[in-house]
Design a protein around this motif. Structure first.
Motif, PDB file in Angstrom:
ATOM      1  N   ALA A  17      39.210  13.404  -5.528  1.00 58.81           N
ATOM      2  CA  ALA A  17      38.005  14.431  -5.261  1.00 58.81           C
ATOM      3  C   ALA A  17      37.552  14.802  -6.620  1.00 58.81           C
ATOM      4  CB  ALA A  17      38.456  15.478  -4.535  1.00 58.81           C
ATOM      5  N   GLY A  18      38.331  15.053  -7.539  1.00 57.67           N
ATOM      6  CA  GLY A  18      37.989  15.675  -8.823  1.00 57.67           C
ATOM      7  C   GLY A  18      37.006  14.591  -9.493  1.00 57.67           C
ATOM      8  N   ALA A  19      37.473  13.370  -9.612  1.00 55.09           N
ATOM      9  CA  ALA A  19      36.659  12.435 -10.205  1.00 55.09           C
ATOM     10  C   ALA A  19      35.254  12.207  -9.491  1.00 55.09           C
ATOM     11  CB  ALA A  19      37.507  10.983 -10.155  1.00 55.09           C
ATOM     12  N   LEU A  20      35.262  12.169  -8.282  1.00 55.68           N
ATOM     13  CA  LEU A  20      34.129  12.041  -7.607  1.00 55.68           C
ATOM     14  C   LEU A  20      33.334  13.330  -7.580  1.00 55.68           C
ATOM     15  CD1 LEU A  20      32.241  10.522  -5.504  1.00 55.68           C
ATOM     16  CD2 LEU A  20      33.706  11.727  -3.561  1.00 55.68           C
ATOM     17  N   ALA A  21      33.631  14.418  -7.715  1.00 51.32           N
ATOM     18  CA  ALA A  21      33.001  15.724  -7.757  1.00 51.32           C
ATOM     19  C   ALA A  21      32.205  16.071  -9.320  1.00 51.32           C
ATOM     20  CB  ALA A  21      33.747  16.778  -7.273  1.00 51.32           C
ATOM     21  N   LEU A  22      33.087  15.681 -10.411  1.00 54.06           N
ATOM     22  CA  LEU A  22      33.076  15.908 -11.512  1.00 54.06           C
ATOM     23  C   LEU A  22      32.504  14.866 -12.485  1.00 54.06           C
ATOM     24  CD1 LEU A  22      35.905  18.365 -12.265  1.00 54.06           C
ATOM     25  CD2 LEU A  22      33.751  19.122 -11.576  1.00 54.06           C
ATOM     26  N   GLU A  23      32.729  13.732 -12.111  1.00 50.95           N
ATOM     27  CA  GLU A  23      32.552  12.630 -13.255  1.00 50.95           C
ATOM     28  C   GLU A  23      31.634  11.560 -12.692  1.00 50.95           C
ATOM     29  OE1 GLU A  23      35.715  11.356 -15.628  1.00 50.95           O
ATOM     30  OE2 GLU A  23      37.006  12.666 -14.769  1.00 50.95           O
ATOM     31  N   ALA A  24      31.544  11.332 -11.276  1.00 51.51           N
ATOM     32  CA  ALA A  24      30.774  10.287 -10.506  1.00 51.51           C
ATOM     33  C   ALA A  24      29.191  10.211 -11.056  1.00 51.51           C
ATOM     34  CB  ALA A  24      30.820  10.112  -8.924  1.00 51.51           C
ATOM     35  N   LEU A  25      28.623  11.677 -10.744  1.00 46.72           N
ATOM     36  CA  LEU A  25      27.031  11.681 -10.917  1.00 46.72           C
ATOM     37  C   LEU A  25      26.729  11.345 -12.358  1.00 46.72           C
ATOM     38  CD1 LEU A  25      24.243  12.112 -10.049  1.00 46.72           C
ATOM     39  CD2 LEU A  25      24.513  14.566 -10.223  1.00 46.72           C
ATOM     40  N   PRO A  26      27.506  12.109 -13.520  1.00 44.59           N
ATOM     41  CA  PRO A  26      26.947  11.823 -14.894  1.00 44.59           C
ATOM     42  C   PRO A  26      27.342  10.152 -15.379  1.00 44.59           C
ATOM     43  CG  PRO A  26      28.258  13.796 -14.473  1.00 44.59           C
ATOM     44  CD  PRO A  26      28.320  13.231 -13.305  1.00 44.59           C
ATOM     45  N   ALA A  27      28.381   9.606 -14.731  1.00 45.10           N
ATOM     46  CA  ALA A  27      28.526   8.508 -15.096  1.00 45.10           C
ATOM     47  C   ALA A  27      27.395   7.619 -14.301  1.00 45.10           C
ATOM     48  CB  ALA A  27      29.907   8.038 -14.407  1.00 45.10           C
ATOM     49  N   PHE A  28      27.112   7.780 -13.120  1.00 47.83           N
ATOM     50  CA  PHE A  28      25.940   6.817 -12.583  1.00 47.83           C
ATOM     51  C   PHE A  28      24.804   7.064 -13.361  1.00 47.83           C
ATOM     52  CE2 PHE A  28      22.210   6.724  -9.805  1.00 47.83           C
ATOM     53  CZ  PHE A  28      22.695   5.423  -9.224  1.00 47.83           C
ATOM     54  N   LEU A  29      24.323   8.163 -13.998  1.00 47.34           N
ATOM     55  CA  LEU A  29      23.247   8.622 -14.654  1.00 47.34           C
ATOM     56  C   LEU A  29      23.239   7.783 -15.879  1.00 47.34           C
ATOM     57  CD1 LEU A  29      22.798  12.260 -14.285  1.00 47.34           C
ATOM     58  CD2 LEU A  29      21.423  10.382 -13.056  1.00 47.34           C
ATOM     59  N   SER A  30      24.448   7.632 -16.637  1.00 48.16           N
ATOM     60  CA  SER A  30      24.500   6.835 -17.937  1.00 48.16           C
ATOM     61  C   SER A  30      24.674   5.393 -17.664  1.00 48.16           C
ATOM     62  CB  SER A  30      25.702   7.378 -18.678  1.00 48.16           C
ATOM     63  OG  SER A  30      26.090   8.765 -18.825  1.00 48.16           O
ATOM     64  N   MET A  31      25.370   4.952 -16.742  1.00 47.59           N
ATOM     65  CA  MET A  31      25.506   3.479 -16.619  1.00 47.59           C
ATOM     66  C   MET A  31      24.392   2.821 -15.742  1.00 47.59           C
ATOM     67  SD  MET A  31      28.410   2.565 -18.253  1.00 47.59           S
ATOM     68  CE  MET A  31      29.029   1.090 -17.280  1.00 47.59           C
ATOM     69  N   VAL A  32      23.862   3.519 -14.838  1.00 47.16           N
ATOM     70  CA  VAL A  32      22.710   2.794 -13.929  1.00 47.16           C
ATOM     71  C   VAL A  32      21.380   3.291 -14.300  1.00 47.16           C
ATOM     72  CG1 VAL A  32      21.985   2.168 -11.474  1.00 47.16           C
ATOM     73  CG2 VAL A  32      24.524   2.569 -12.246  1.00 47.16           C
ATOM     74  N   VAL A  33      21.100   4.757 -14.217  1.00 42.08           N
ATOM     75  CA  VAL A  33      19.760   5.174 -14.515  1.00 42.08           C
ATOM     76  C   VAL A  33      19.439   5.085 -15.757  1.00 42.08           C
ATOM     77  CG1 VAL A  33      18.506   7.129 -14.468  1.00 42.08           C
ATOM     78  CG2 VAL A  33      20.055   6.825 -12.599  1.00 42.08           C
ATOM     79  N   LEU A  34      20.234   5.061 -16.619  1.00 42.95           N
ATOM     80  CA  LEU A  34      19.774   4.813 -18.030  1.00 42.95           C
ATOM     81  C   LEU A  34      19.581   3.365 -18.253  1.00 42.95           C
ATOM     82  CD1 LEU A  34      19.252   5.928 -20.851  1.00 42.95           C
ATOM     83  CD2 LEU A  34      21.715   5.810 -21.407  1.00 42.95           C
ATOM     84  N   SER A  35      20.383   2.488 -17.818  1.00 35.82           N
ATOM     85  CA  SER A  35      20.207   0.993 -17.750  1.00 35.82           C
ATOM     86  C   SER A  35      18.640   0.622 -17.198  1.00 35.82           C
ATOM     87  CB  SER A  35      21.232   0.340 -17.055  1.00 35.82           C
ATOM     88  OG  SER A  35      22.513   0.421 -17.881  1.00 35.82           O
ATOM     89  N   VAL A  36      18.421   1.224 -16.150  1.00 37.20           N
ATOM     90  CA  VAL A  36      16.951   0.981 -15.689  1.00 37.20           C
ATOM     91  C   VAL A  36      15.844   1.408 -16.487  1.00 37.20           C
ATOM     92  CG1 VAL A  36      15.516   1.523 -13.490  1.00 37.20           C
ATOM     93  CG2 VAL A  36      17.886   1.154 -13.295  1.00 37.20           C
ATOM     94  N   ILE A  37      16.345   2.643 -17.011  1.00 39.53           N
ATOM     95  CA  ILE A  37      15.089   3.107 -18.071  1.00 39.53           C
ATOM     96  C   ILE A  37      14.916   2.143 -19.200  1.00 39.53           C
ATOM     97  CG2 ILE A  37      14.485   5.202 -19.348  1.00 39.53           C
ATOM     98  CD1 ILE A  37      16.073   6.815 -17.446  1.00 39.53           C
ATOM     99  N   THR A  38      16.181   1.778 -19.977  1.00 40.28           N
ATOM    100  CA  THR A  38      16.200   0.924 -20.986  1.00 40.28           C
ATOM    101  C   THR A  38      15.495  -0.456 -20.588  1.00 40.28           C
ATOM    102  OG1 THR A  38      18.397   1.855 -21.670  1.00 40.28           O
ATOM    103  CG2 THR A  38      17.829   0.067 -22.669  1.00 40.28           C
ATOM    104  N   TYR A  39      15.883  -0.994 -19.261  1.00 41.18           N
ATOM    105  CA  TYR A  39      15.219  -2.137 -18.905  1.00 41.18           C
ATOM    106  C   TYR A  39      13.816  -2.038 -18.956  1.00 41.18           C
ATOM    107  CZ  TYR A  39      14.042  -6.124 -15.886  1.00 41.18           C
ATOM    108  OH  TYR A  39      13.684  -7.532 -15.586  1.00 41.18           O
ATOM    109  N   VAL A  40      13.141  -1.090 -18.355  1.00 39.35           N
ATOM    110  CA  VAL A  40      11.569  -1.084 -18.417  1.00 39.35           C
ATOM    111  C   VAL A  40      10.955  -0.716 -19.520  1.00 39.35           C
ATOM    112  CG1 VAL A  40       9.794   0.507 -17.224  1.00 39.35           C
ATOM    113  CG2 VAL A  40      11.837  -0.130 -15.742  1.00 39.35           C
ATOM    114  N   ALA A  41      11.821  -0.139 -20.338  1.00 39.92           N
ATOM    115  CA  ALA A  41      11.368   0.234 -21.706  1.00 39.92           C
ATOM    116  C   ALA A  41      10.875  -1.189 -22.313  1.00 39.92           C
ATOM    117  CB  ALA A  41      12.334   1.228 -22.620  1.00 39.92           C
ATOM    118  N   TRP A  42      11.856  -2.071 -22.409  1.00 43.64           N
ATOM    119  CA  TRP A  42      11.859  -3.317 -22.953  1.00 43.64           C
ATOM    120  C   TRP A  42      10.440  -4.188 -22.441  1.00 43.64           C
ATOM    121  CZ3 TRP A  42      13.568  -4.860 -27.189  1.00 43.64           C
ATOM    122  CH2 TRP A  42      14.950  -4.351 -27.963  1.00 43.64           C
TER     123      TRP A  42
END
Length: 519
Positions: A276-301
């Motif tokens: 529960a701690g990992a899901l509540a406190l770390e999942a969203l920031p990790a998703f933003l860093s690993m997935v959302v930022l990857s998508v933004i980087t991809y489009v930027a190229w």
């Protein structure tokens, strides 16, 4: 040389020195030597990759696409159609090129790798050295990254150097580092992203230990820990995907891995509700860093295509950048559907195609370049650039991967697990396309290569044993390791003439073709 020993659990240690030391064991030895050793191996790799880089003076294999696409990006911002026999013009007068015909060209792969190739062309011109420069540089730097990440994983500077040396001595890594194709760039950015998440594992676990020591576990969830190293990981994996779409598998694999690691760190630290701690406190920031930022980087190229008229399917471009961006998105999506259709229906037979279940045994390497010139002192001469891995590395990695699988099943050692994951993410997805007879080649396995090398180095560490092992075992293990490295060096040295296009006699060339499928 320090070997590998199974990680012990907190309850197996009577008196752990501290929570932080348990979660993040210290790095070994002198920090300066920890850099000088890997840098020495990197210099060796650089000499191999840059020596006579402009030879053969020809457009070899898929350089016919990527060298010209990169040059088009410099001139137009997007890939452009070329005239017939454009390759000949590249070699005739690189200072006065007229190789483009009207219109943007359809491309099979995103532009990031071609932009990086274009850097070499901008610096050194449209020459073989110019369009191969970036690949050689990136290939050399990948040796440094692997040496350093292996050192971090094993806590051994010598094992880290061994990893870098093995990568430097692999034939396929050498050939793809001396050719203007995309695969060495995919490998580099995946490896760089992997290095970031391994660093993040150390840094975030140390931060977690410090916060728990200061504040305890008041609510049972544990403290919030920001994973700053996942931000460059997202940038790297987004760039890998913007080079070839195979990077997507690593975003999924490494993204899931970081969440599992977060749970494991909280469990090891004694947090009452680690899931529960990992899901509540770390999942969203990790998703933003690993997935959302990857998508933004991809489009930027894709910016060159987005903000310039004339690219394939782009059409008119609005003068306002914000309007131009949103105007381009539906067209970019249509473009991607065409690219997807190309990749999923590409079943044209090719003399050098191979299937993923044949890659590890090196059944069908790829001849990037072959001629029969004169000048070797024999009636018939051969000159080839053969894209093939060093057998002493590839064949041994089959065994070491099986050893790591057993090691992980028994001990759940994270180093074995992450190495297996990186290997599987680069290999198993291709089985689906192979079963559908999609045309593919041995060099598609390039992203797997660092993980194959890591598997060998980890098993070397197991053979040598920990510092507390019997001296006889460590001497015997070191002797085996030295003999193996010398075998790899001899194997690489023997194949070297057909890896870099040296002119040799036909008999000498044929002696290096160990199997009929290599010809």
């Amino acid at each position: 040389m320090t070997g590998i020993e199974p990680e012990t659990r907190p309850e197996q240690r009577r008196r752990p020195p501290s929570l932080r030391q348990w979660l993040t064991p210290g790095m070994p030895g002198n920090k300066l030597l920890g850099w000088l050793g890997p840098l020495a191996v990197t210099v060796f790799a650089g000499v191999l990759r840059f020596w006579n880089l402009g030879k053969p003076r020809a457009v070899i294999f898929d350089e016919t696409y990527y060298a010209k696409d990169a040059y088009a990006l410099l001139k137009f911002g997007y890939e452009h159609n070329t005239v017939k026999d454009a390759d000949k013009f590249l070699l005739q007068d690189p200072q006065n090129l007229h190789i483009f015909s009207p219109g943007g060209s359809f491309i099979a792969h995103p532009p990031a790798g071609k932009w990086i190739i274009a850097v070499g062309e901008w610096l050194f011109g449209m020459t073989p050295f110019g369009w191969r420069f970036s690949a050689a540089l990136i290939g050399t730097l990948s040796v440094l990254i692997l040496a350093r990440v292996a050192r971090r994983m094993t806590r051994s500077t010598l094992l880290g150097m061994a990893a870098g040396l093995l990568l430097a001595l692999d034939g396929m890594h050498l050939v793809t580092s001396r050719t203007a194709i995309l695969d060495v760039f995919v490998m580099f950015w995946i490896l760089a992203g992997f290095a970031c998440i391994v660093i993040d594992r150390d840094v975030s676990r140390a931060r977690l230990a410090r916060k728990i020591a200061e504040r305890g576990d008041e609510d049972g969830f544990g403290p919030f820990v920001m994973h700053w190293w996942l931000i460059p990981a997202g940038l790297c994996l987004g760039t890998a995907t913007a080079t070839k779409w195979t990077g997507l598998y690593y975003i999924a694999a490494f993204g899931a891995l970081t969440f599992v690691w977060s749970i494991g760190a909280r469990r090891a630290a004694g947090v009452q509700r680690p899931y529960a701690g990992a899901l509540a406190l770390e999942a969203l920031p990790a998703f933003l860093s690993m997935v959302v930022l990857s998508v933004i980087t991809y489009v930027a190229w894709w910016s060159g295509w987005i903000f310039n008229a004339g690219g394939w399917g782009r059409g008119r471009v609005a003068s306002n950048p914000v309007t131009a961006f949103f105007q381009a998105m539906p067209r970019l999506w249509d473009y991607h559907k065409q690219m997807w259709h190309f990749h999923t229906t590409l079943t044209v037979k090719h003399d050098y195609q191979s299937w993923p279940w044949n890659w590890l045994v090196l059944k069908r390497p790829v001849a990037f370049y072959y001629t029969q010139p004169s000048g070797c002192g024999a009636p018939t001469c051969s000159r080839e650039v053969l894209d093939i891995g060093t057998p002493a590395i590839w064949w041994v990695s089959i065994v070491t991967m099986l050893v790591l699988a057993a090691w992980w099943l028994v001990h759940r050692d994270w180093r074995a697990g992450v190495t297996l994951l990186g290997f599987v993410a680069g290999w198993v997805p291709w089985f689906y396309y192979g079963l559908n007879h999609r045309t593919m080649f041995l060099f598609y396995a390039t992203p797997m290569l660092p993980f194959m090398v890591l598997s060998i180095v980890l098993v070397i560490g197991l053979i040598i044993g920990p510092a507390t092992a019997l001296p006889a075992r460590r001497v015997f293990g070191s002797a085996i390791t030295g003999a193996y490295v010398l075998t790899v060096l001899a194997n690489f040295y023997y194949l070297y003439p057909v890896l870099v296009g040296q002119i040799v006699s036909y008999d000498s060339w044929h002696a290096r073709m160990w199997f009929s499928s290599w010809i």
